[in-house]
Design a protein around this motif. Sequence first.
Motif, short mmCIF file in Angstrom:
data_model
loop_
_atom_site.label_atom_id
_atom_site.label_comp_id
_atom_site.label_asym_id
_atom_site.label_seq_id
_atom_site.Cartn_x
_atom_site.Cartn_y
_atom_site.Cartn_z
N GLN A 186 -5.00 -2.70 12.06
CA GLN A 186 -3.82 -2.41 11.23
C GLN A 186 -3.99 -2.95 9.82
O GLN A 186 -3.21 -2.65 8.93
N ARG A 227 8.69 0.20 12.83
CA ARG A 227 7.78 0.21 13.98
C ARG A 227 8.24 -0.77 15.05
O ARG A 227 8.13 -0.52 16.23
N ALA A 246 -1.84 -4.47 4.98
CA ALA A 246 -1.88 -3.09 4.48
C ALA A 246 -0.63 -2.78 3.67
O ALA A 246 0.47 -3.17 4.05
N ASP A 286 8.30 -1.81 5.87
CA ASP A 286 7.80 -0.93 6.92
C ASP A 286 6.57 -1.67 7.44
O ASP A 286 5.46 -1.50 6.92
N PRO A 292 3.36 -3.18 8.68
CA PRO A 292 2.13 -2.52 9.16
C PRO A 292 1.46 -3.22 10.33
O PRO A 292 0.63 -2.62 11.00
N THR A 333 2.46 -0.69 2.58
CA THR A 333 3.27 0.42 3.08
C THR A 333 4.37 0.79 2.10
O THR A 333 5.19 1.67 2.37
N HIS A 374 -5.69 -3.50 6.11
CA HIS A 374 -6.40 -2.68 5.15
C HIS A 374 -7.86 -3.13 5.12
O HIS A 374 -8.15 -4.29 4.88
#
Lengths: 486, 406
Positions: free
Chosen positions: B354, B10, B362, B346, B348, B364, B356
Amino acid sequence: MVIGSDPRGALIALDRFGLGAKPGDLAAAAADPRGFLLEEIRRPNVGRLENASLLPSNVALQALFADQQARRIERERNIVEKTTRISMAEPGAAMAASGPAAPPPNADSRPKPQEPPIDQKLFRAEAMARFEKQASAQAGFVERLVAFWSNHFVVSVAKGQFVRVAAGPFEREAIRPHALGRFADMLAAVESHPAMLFYLDNQRSIGPGSAAGRFAGKGLNENLAREILELHTLGVGGGYSQQDVTALARIITGWSVAEAESEIGEPGSFVFKANWHEPGAPVLLGERYPQTGREQGAAALAAIARHPATATHIATKLTRHFIADAPPKPIVEALAKTFRDTDGELSAVAETLIESDLAWSAPFSKIRTPEEFLVATARATGVLPTDPGQYLNMLKAMGRPLWQPPGPNGYPDTLDALASPEAMKLRLDVAWQIAQRLKNIGHPLSLLDTAAGLAASRETREAVSRAESRPQALAIVLMSPEFQRR
Amino acid sequence: MTVSSSLSRRRLLALGGVSLALAHFPRGARAAAARDPRLVVIVLRGALDGLSAVAPVGDPDYAAVRGSLALSPIGDKRALPLDGFFALHPSMPVFARLYKEGRASVVHAVATGYRERSHFDGQDVLESGHAGPGHTESGWLNRAVFALESTTPARLRGLGVGAAAPLVMRGPAPALGWAPQVLPPAGEDLAQRLLDLYTHGDPTLAAALRAGLDADRIATSGGLTGDVAKARGGMDQPNGMRQAAMGAARLLATPDGPRVAALAFDGWDTHANENSLLATRLSGLDGALEQFETGLGEAWKDTAVVVITEFGRTARINGTGGSDHGTASVAFLAGGAVRGARVVADWPGLKTNQLHQGRDLAPTQDLRSVLKGLIADQFGLSAQTLAEKVFPDSAAAPPLRGLIAG
């Protein structure tokens, strides 16, 4: 030794059935070893453990709730203070404080060292009272039965503070009163005790079709139901299916614990949450349960307790614990028959075990559990730890911390686990620790006489006599096959 | 799943859509006989705060979210930079060196399939390898060893460190047990006298005690040096952790010794005073990794050590200078076999939407994919066996290959 006495029988009574000999016990038991055990189990309330320092589970849990509440308030107060502080500080100032240096004031809300946390305090008091009771019991057969049931209906304090506080009361309230009573009563007491409901998550199991379930979209937790069937009653291969597990889970939805703020029950006590209970009349093991409310679960547990597979499962485990890893069939069958014939009267089952000839002739093929080893040592030497921490640490060092088994199936009860290479090495280290601390207990050979009497082998006597120091001699006594085997 | 060379997909996309080659490097046709792989699993009990251990200092929201727990690449307690985005807690200089040497990597924003917040259940899921709690009869590492027994000619043995072996190492495959000394050891003379006595009258106890003493002799051979030898710290203390690692390394280094090992370190539940607690615990973990590096000797080059925890902690700090139970955390990989110098993530992000449930880092990356990849690369177990026997019901989390150097 009195003529006509039975020294071998005395050893069996005290080691296989009991917790080891105190000074004079072998002679006392030798006249009538079976009678020695029967006398113990027939004493009124012999299994009970009550004293002023031990709290009932609901009172103990209320103390925990109050303690947790106080900490919450403290934490919230800190957040307010900190927010104020950070907003007043220079931008980025908080980022620099990343290392161990200078934790902010009030960073640690735990009580000062002089006051141990409430769960630790209660746990240690329970452990000490239990150890004293085991060490002073006549033969220790009843205490062995209590420990057996505690490892059968096991809870683990690793689950958290709740079980840590409730584990001692659980044994005193759900196990001890029934260790020589009816199995069905013990089962009912165990499965409705806050410690068990919390340990196996039933306190948050909600019937999907109940008022609360439909509203919150939460659901069943099958954990307790599964272990009731698999571990507590029928046993693996006892003829139940996954449908039976789910049925029982539905039947016992609503069996929960009243929270600190509860309005429907005394906080820390069992409560039946009617709006969590799954409506309907499930079929369990081919039987339909039309009852409503808590009665449905009570009826189901009573039926499972009486199931023939339960009798066989319990008889097998008892025989494995007391006699041999490969349980002799005649004993298993005799115990199971008594269990069935008396509707699970556990005093009758205990008497059947005492009456079994095979139980008195089978070789000493097992060794003491770490707990039995420490208790037997205290009984033989008359020396109890002054601080429960000492005893608890030794249990931990031997891989068997009190009320903290690796899973709901309890600690393993077979020789390969108890006498694994690592376990033997750790046991030796513990024996050495104890031996160094023993003072003023007379000649090491008299300790051997107390514990093993005439059964002590010539080789063991020689090894003790030739030891290079008193602690070494004592350690050899404690680690001798005569002291370890049962 | 994207495996990036430390920069997150990202972020890269944000930087201008740079295309990224997937870093999948399946092991080449290397002669299997030349290698004698080892796998060490260290379980951190209590939920390691991944955001403090490997800090995303390049994330624009990081400093604000973490407040007094935030690490910084500047200042006197500066974090050790791993790349432009992530920095390592300053208490882990050994890991930082291994990372630079290409012998260590990090997987970030990783979690098991467990999404609640009980340590007890979380650890059972982490160690049993099952999709949910309620399974405590065996662990995934033991079942991997058990599955390998039928495929490898030489028997692969497991080692469980601790008075009770961690669940991850318990199960159908017999495993060696060894515990670092918590009590002062009984002398050799006493042990010998007892062995003599047992040999005469109780061969079963004799064999067990002899094997137990042998294992301990290897584990502590040559003694321990410095303060490692003196203190008998628990498994939440640096000395205890280093002692455990040293003993395990020596047993793993013996030619016919165990090849996989499990250890568990305690004390990661940092609800309060996290800065000081984590500094102690992470330096213990770092010291343990160093003990493995030195203790394994030649065998280090074929070794992978993986450090895992049951879940992570809240992104925001709480009122007592700590963090509460969360979701995703980090996994550390170290060892000569590891394809290092990268953070696999990755990322998050840390904005509230963003996180959790608006509170936790979170997940990923499924931790089971990481562990399955390690076992597949180190020992060659098939994806099918891994998905059925080792990590039941985990077909949706395929092995993440290429964590081991090709």
